[in-house]
Design a protein around this motif. Structure first.
Motif, mmCIF file in Angstrom:
data_model
loop_
_atom_site.group_PDB
_atom_site.id
_atom_site.type_symbol
_atom_site.label_atom_id
_atom_site.label_comp_id
_atom_site.label_asym_id
_atom_site.label_seq_id
_atom_site.Cartn_x
_atom_site.Cartn_y
_atom_site.Cartn_z
ATOM 1 N N UNK A 58 0.838 -1.197 0.000
ATOM 2 C CA UNK A 58 0.000 0.000 0.000
ATOM 3 C C UNK A 58 0.871 1.245 0.000
ATOM 4 N N UNK A 59 0.430 2.259 -0.737
ATOM 5 C CA UNK A 59 1.160 3.527 -0.773
ATOM 6 C C UNK A 59 0.163 4.673 -0.881
ATOM 7 N N UNK A 60 0.540 5.800 -0.302
ATOM 8 C CA UNK A 60 -0.315 6.979 -0.334
ATOM 9 C C UNK A 60 -0.241 7.755 0.964
ATOM 10 N N UNK A 61 0.671 8.695 1.039
ATOM 11 C CA UNK A 61 0.814 9.606 2.179
ATOM 12 C C UNK A 61 1.144 8.863 3.478
ATOM 13 N N UNK A 63 0.971 5.761 10.609
ATOM 14 C CA UNK A 63 0.465 5.579 9.249
ATOM 15 C C UNK A 63 0.629 4.125 8.817
ATOM 16 N N UNK A 64 1.786 3.550 9.111
ATOM 17 C CA UNK A 64 2.038 2.151 8.755
ATOM 18 C C UNK A 64 1.091 1.236 9.515
ATOM 19 N N UNK A 65 0.983 1.441 10.822
ATOM 20 C CA UNK A 65 0.130 0.590 11.652
ATOM 21 C C UNK A 65 -1.312 0.632 11.172
ATOM 22 N N UNK A 66 -1.806 1.820 10.890
ATOM 23 C CA UNK A 66 -3.193 1.964 10.439
ATOM 24 C C UNK A 66 -3.410 1.255 9.103
ATOM 25 N N UNK A 67 -2.456 1.386 8.191
ATOM 26 C CA UNK A 67 -2.581 0.775 6.867
ATOM 27 C C UNK A 67 -2.533 -0.742 6.957
ATOM 28 N N UNK A 68 -1.650 -1.268 7.792
ATOM 29 C CA UNK A 68 -1.592 -2.719 7.990
ATOM 30 C C UNK A 68 -2.875 -3.224 8.636
ATOM 31 N N UNK A 81 -3.251 -4.287 4.587
ATOM 32 C CA UNK A 81 -2.007 -4.395 3.828
ATOM 33 C C UNK A 81 -1.014 -5.310 4.527
ATOM 34 N N UNK A 82 -0.049 -5.821 3.745
ATOM 35 C CA UNK A 82 1.055 -6.605 4.308
ATOM 36 C C UNK A 82 2.315 -5.760 4.459
ATOM 37 N N UNK A 83 2.473 -4.750 3.586
ATOM 38 C CA UNK A 83 3.609 -3.844 3.715
ATOM 39 C C UNK A 83 3.222 -2.481 3.167
ATOM 40 N N UNK A 84 4.052 -1.486 3.444
ATOM 41 C CA UNK A 84 3.791 -0.110 3.018
ATOM 42 C C UNK A 84 4.970 0.444 2.228
ATOM 43 N N UNK A 85 4.660 1.300 1.280
ATOM 44 C CA UNK A 85 5.661 2.054 0.540
ATOM 45 C C UNK A 85 5.486 3.534 0.810
ATOM 46 N N UNK A 86 6.574 4.274 0.761
ATOM 47 C CA UNK A 86 6.515 5.724 0.925
ATOM 48 C C UNK A 86 7.404 6.372 -0.112
#
Length: 533
Positions: free
Chosen positions: A382-385, A391-396, A400-405
């Protein structure tokens, strides 16, 4: 002509006459009248020119209007906006990146500056039995059943092309990724020598222009792809369908901006505009997309291969999932890009009003794979701000399994959010091809900052995970995040967001109107919806 609007011009005329008299009568320096003469000439030109109505009505005065308009963003950033105003990133968000990148203290004194009673305020629920974790090197395996699976960090550099970013920016990001053992997405501009020389792990993004693996007519070239994809530095392959900031738009890199390095990297000729089409020429159906993904996976020697998209019409993604079920061809991963994602340049309407935000797009992708019984076979990025550990915790927690920035790592290498990315006049050398401007970006120093930003952000995530009583970020679920929905009501995110159960779509248990309406319309053989009685 004697209105107050022309007062500045008449003052300039009076000063010119006075200095001329003093030169002739008292022998003053003959250079004194020159600046006043210049003002008079400018004022007269303002009156007779036909482009700017303000200057015709307010000669000389009107230039102050354009001056203040020119420096308005800097005035707002430095003197007007508060620490929590997001435009698009608040000073507080930028500061936390700078502090972590530099290794400075990132603690905050005297309590939060956020309004905890404001609608939309969120927090992570903590446990009375916190855990103790060994380290913050959180990793997941992508393509576990493939010939060359990849163990990825859960926080990585999102897609940014050489051409959009400077050579020194690419070098710093890639060296930082190597130092921190995380992965760097090339963006659609292909793999440049600046990616190669640093040796950091790469996701090669293959977009509609097939840069780095194209024929002269812009079509896909399998031999060129294989030559690059099979090199050890390339760890995964990502087919770009759309970008969150301008989905469905495509793009043009003007001929004037194409340097010999960009020409060689992308495989495009000098002196011609570089076109990124809005759609791929290698496929036109959901099934065709999966066959292309599978072909790239084979050509790369079995490296994890997937695709990236911003969600638009829901039936189109449903069609891709139906094609997975019918063909048995599965991508190893899907990256969901939210419409709040950044870009060097995009039309205002696309930036503001096209594409699903990350929360809604991610939830739809996660839910659909769960409902189709495929979620445990496909990883989701997942990516987006995304810039902070929360931000990572909320997205996971959403799915999501991982985050991009992207912009987070841009801040780490010195970006100050001047928003000059599209002008080639980036003040910090990050988003420019001007060789003098990019000299300001010192690669060894900024690479260390990339490394430190990544490490300190994951350390902060470790502390959040421990406080929540969990063993790994993958244990995060929607019920761990709490959101204020009014001044006197809060809800767990799991109560606000709608989740499917495993196999729901296969059993025809749609649960929610979105799936009930659009799942039957989706087709594996076309992105167009089927007629439903």
């Amino acid at each position: 002509m004697f209105s107050r609007r022309f007062l500045a011009l008449w003052i300039a005329v009076a000063l010119l006459v006075a200095t001329l008299v003093l030169v002739l009568v008292d022998g003053w320096n003959p250079l004194w009248p020159i600046p006043f003469a210049a003002l008079v000439v400018l004022g007269v030109w303002d009156v007779v020119q036909q482009r700017h109505a303000v200057l015709r009505n307010y000669p000389l005065w009107g230039h102050f209007r354009f001056l203040f308009e020119f420096i308005r963003p800097e005035i707002r950033q430095y003197f007007v906006e508060d620490d929590t105003s997001e435009t698009p990133f608040s000073r507080a968000q930028r500061s936390i990146v700078y502090q972590r990148a530099k290794g400075d203290v990132d603690s905050r004194p005297f309590g939060t500056e956020l309004d905890v009673k404001a609608t939309g305020y969120e927090w992570i629920a903590h446990s009375l039995a916190p855990t103790v974790l060994k380290d913050h090197d959180f990793r997941i395996t992508i393509g576990a059943d493939r010939a060359q699976p990849y163990s990825a960090s859960i926080f990585n550099v999102s897609a940014m092309s050489f051409g959009a970013l400077s050579a020194n920016a690419i070098r710093a990001l890639n060296r930082g990724a190597k130092l921190g053992n995380f992965i760097h997405d090339t963006g659609e501009g292909s793999i440049s020598p600046h990616h190669r020389e640093q040796g950091g792990d790469l996701i090669w993004e293959v977009a509609s222009g097939y840069f780095g693996c194209r024929n002269d007519d812009g079509t896909f070239n399998a031999e060129k792809f294989t030559a690059q994809a099979t090199t050890p530095q390339v760890k995964m392959i990502e087919v770009k369908l759309s970008q969150g900031a301008k989905p469905g738009h495509g793009g043009v890199l003007p001929a004037a901006k194409i340097t010999p390095e960009i020409s060689a990297t992308r495989g495009v000729p000098m002196g011609q505009d570089c076109i990124s089409p809005s759609r791929h020429s290698e496929f036109s159906t959901p099934l065709g997309l999966l066959q292309f993904v599978d072909r790239l996976r084979t050509l790369s020697g079995g490296k994890p291969t997937g695709f990236k998209l911003c969600i638009g019409h829901p039936w189109e993604f449903f069609g891709i999932v139906k094609a997975m079920l019918e063909s048995g061809i599965l991508p190893d991963f899907i990256v969901v890009d939210g419409s709040e994602g950044g870009t060097g340049a995009a039309p205002l309407e696309f930036t503001d009003h096209v594409g699903a935000p990350l929360q809604e797009g991610l939830l739809l992708v996660h839910n659909t794979l769960v409902g189709a019984g495929l979620r445990d076979k496909i990883r989701i990025g997942a990516s987006g701000k995304i810039v902070t550990a929360f931000d990572i915790a909320r997205t996971l927690a959403i799915g999501a399994d991982w985050c991009n920035s992207a912009r987070g790592f841009m801040f780490a290498i010195g970006c100050i959010q001047s928003q000059k990315c599209h002008t080639d006049r980036c003040p910090t050398g990050v988003a420019t091809q001007d060789t003098l401007r990019q000299r300001a970006l010192v690669v060894p120093d900024k690479a260390q900052r990339v490394h430190q930003f990544h490490a300190q952000t994951l350390h902060a995530l470790q502390e959040l995970i421990q406080a929540a009583g969990l063993a790994h970020p993958s244990d995060l679920r929607a019920h761990h995040i709490v959101k204020r929905v009014s001044s006197n009501e809060i809800r767990l995110m799991s109560e606000s967001l709608k989740y499917l159960e495993p196999g729901d779509l296969l059993r025809g248990q749609f649960r929610y109107q979105l799936y009930e309406k659009y799942w039957p319309m989706a087709r594996a053989d076309s992105f167009s919806p089927a007629a439903v009685a």
